[in-house]
Design an enzyme around this catalytic site. Structure first.
Site, PDB file in Angstrom:
ATOM      1  N   PHE A  60       0.859  -1.185   0.000  1.00  0.00           N
ATOM      2  CA  PHE A  60       0.000   0.000   0.000  1.00  0.00           C
ATOM      3  C   PHE A  60       0.892   1.229   0.000  1.00  0.00           C
ATOM      4  O   PHE A  60       1.755   1.378   0.867  1.00  0.00           O
ATOM      5  CB  PHE A  60      -0.934   0.038   1.206  1.00  0.00           C
ATOM      6  CG  PHE A  60      -1.921   1.167   1.119  1.00  0.00           C
ATOM      7  CD1 PHE A  60      -3.038   1.069   0.298  1.00  0.00           C
ATOM      8  CD2 PHE A  60      -1.718   2.352   1.815  1.00  0.00           C
ATOM      9  CE1 PHE A  60      -3.944   2.130   0.181  1.00  0.00           C
ATOM     10  CE2 PHE A  60      -2.620   3.413   1.702  1.00  0.00           C
ATOM     11  CZ  PHE A  60      -3.728   3.294   0.889  1.00  0.00           C
ATOM     12  N   ASP A  71       9.002   2.513   2.139  1.00  0.00           N
ATOM     13  CA  ASP A  71       7.807   3.236   2.570  1.00  0.00           C
ATOM     14  C   ASP A  71       7.615   2.908   4.045  1.00  0.00           C
ATOM     15  O   ASP A  71       7.165   1.819   4.397  1.00  0.00           O
ATOM     16  CB  ASP A  71       6.612   2.795   1.720  1.00  0.00           C
ATOM     17  CG  ASP A  71       5.294   3.429   2.155  1.00  0.00           C
ATOM     18  OD1 ASP A  71       5.214   3.906   3.307  1.00  0.00           O
ATOM     19  OD2 ASP A  71       4.340   3.417   1.359  1.00  0.00           O
ATOM     20  N   LYS A  93       1.806   9.515   8.750  1.00  0.00           N
ATOM     21  CA  LYS A  93       1.066   9.008   9.920  1.00  0.00           C
ATOM     22  C   LYS A  93       1.669   9.458  11.258  1.00  0.00           C
ATOM     23  O   LYS A  93       1.423  10.560  11.688  1.00  0.00           O
ATOM     24  CB  LYS A  93       0.921   7.490   9.836  1.00  0.00           C
ATOM     25  CG  LYS A  93       0.077   7.058   8.625  1.00  0.00           C
ATOM     26  CD  LYS A  93      -0.594   5.711   8.778  1.00  0.00           C
ATOM     27  CE  LYS A  93      -1.610   5.507   7.684  1.00  0.00           C
ATOM     28  NZ  LYS A  93      -1.086   4.835   6.483  1.00  0.00           N
TER      29      LYS A  93
HETATM   30  C1  LIG Z   1      -1.265   5.180   4.999  1.00  0.00           C
HETATM   31  C2  LIG Z   1      -0.179   4.744   4.109  1.00  0.00           C
HETATM   32  C3  LIG Z   1       0.167   5.484   2.951  1.00  0.00           C
HETATM   33  C4  LIG Z   1      -0.604   6.706   2.505  1.00  0.00           C
HETATM   34  O1  LIG Z   1      -0.519   7.751   3.414  1.00  0.00           O
HETATM   35  P1  LIG Z   1      -1.613   8.947   3.367  1.00  0.00           P
HETATM   36  O2  LIG Z   1      -1.125   9.924   4.396  1.00  0.00           O
HETATM   37  O3  LIG Z   1      -2.939   8.341   3.696  1.00  0.00           O
HETATM   38  O4  LIG Z   1      -1.575   9.497   1.981  1.00  0.00           O
HETATM   39  C5  LIG Z   1       1.227   5.047   2.198  1.00  0.00           C
HETATM   40  N1  LIG Z   1       1.938   3.960   2.544  1.00  0.00           N
HETATM   41  C6  LIG Z   1       1.647   3.238   3.652  1.00  0.00           C
HETATM   42  C7  LIG Z   1       2.500   2.054   3.975  1.00  0.00           C
HETATM   43  C8  LIG Z   1       0.569   3.588   4.457  1.00  0.00           C
HETATM   44  O5  LIG Z   1       0.281   2.834   5.536  1.00  0.00           O
END
Ligand SMILES: *Cc1c(COP(=O)(O)O)cnc(C)c1O
Length: 212
Positions: free
Chosen positions: A71, A156, A185
């Site tokens: 994700f 990420d 986050k």
């Molecule tokens: C939540 C998340 C995103 C996206 O972040 P947003 O602030 O919602 O755009 C990208 N990568 C990972 C692994 C995430 O958990």
């Protein structure tokens, strides 16, 4: 901070921004910080940096390999990076330049790597497609493969960063340092703050290349 000033133009630095950048650099193995508003935007910035790196240092390579069940966010580009068909179906055509390969399959990653590849982007531990842990040696293998091919390794860490795995950054739990890391986050804890952070060795962005 909100009582003093909420937003400054990105033409200017502000002291809290510099203090945060310094804290991130001092506590990681990386050197340069670019702040953004959301995780998806941090990943977009990381991919732009990788594409510029590819243009300058890998014969124009522009493609990024990511893994299934990953994700990376919901912008039009990041749904192409996100290896989950149910996030992609409704928004086709997908942005070009991304290949999604099976997770924890080092041979698939090698097979997908071409002269067009400028980066591999993975979560150190998947958080959205399930709590999926990398197999022993997977991240280290990716690190060595990227070094061998002169490809950037992007972690990420939007979900795994800021202490969620016990270490400040998830990569520290696995002993594998990326070239670029993205955070969001927990970095802002509800305030829209994100960042992409890179090593000096791949610090190819110049003023004006990217904004926030
Ligand atoms: C939540 C998340 C995103 C996206 O972040 P947003 O602030 O919602 O755009 C990208 N990568 C990972 C692994 C995430 O958990």
């Amino acid at each position: 901070q909100a009582e003093k000033i909420i937003q400054t133009s990105n033409q200017f630095y502000s002291i809290p921004q510099l203090e945060l950048a310094e804290a991130l650099v001092e506590n990681s193995d990386l050197d340069k910080v670019f702040f953004a508003n959301s995780g998806a935007e941090a990943n977009e910035g990381a991919v732009k940096l990788a594409r510029k790196y590819g243009r300058l240092h890998r014969n124009g390579a522009q493609s990024v390999i990511t893994v299934l069940n990953s994700f990376h966010g919901r912008t039009q580009t990041m749904i192409a990076a996100t290896g989950q068909p149910h996030y992609q179906e409704a928004w086709k055509p997908l942005a070009p330049g991304f290949t999604n390969v099976p997770y924890n399959d080092f041979d698939a990653m090698k097979a997908a790597t071409t002269d067009e590849t400028c980066a591999i982007m993975v979560e150190v531990l998947q958080g959205e497609g399930g709590v999926n842990v990398p197999t022993e040696g997977y991240l280290k293998g990716l690190r060595e493969w990227c070094d061998e091919k002169n490809i950037l390794l992007i972690f990420d860490e939007i979900q795994t960063g800021m202490g969620r795995l016990g270490t400040l950054f998830g990569y520290q739990s696995f002993g594998v340092v990326p070239d670029v890391m993205t955070l969001a986050k927990g970095l802002g804890n509800g305030v829209p703050v994100a960042a992409f952070i890179c090593k000096e060795s791949c610090n190819v962005l110049e003023p004006g290349d990217h904004g926030s």
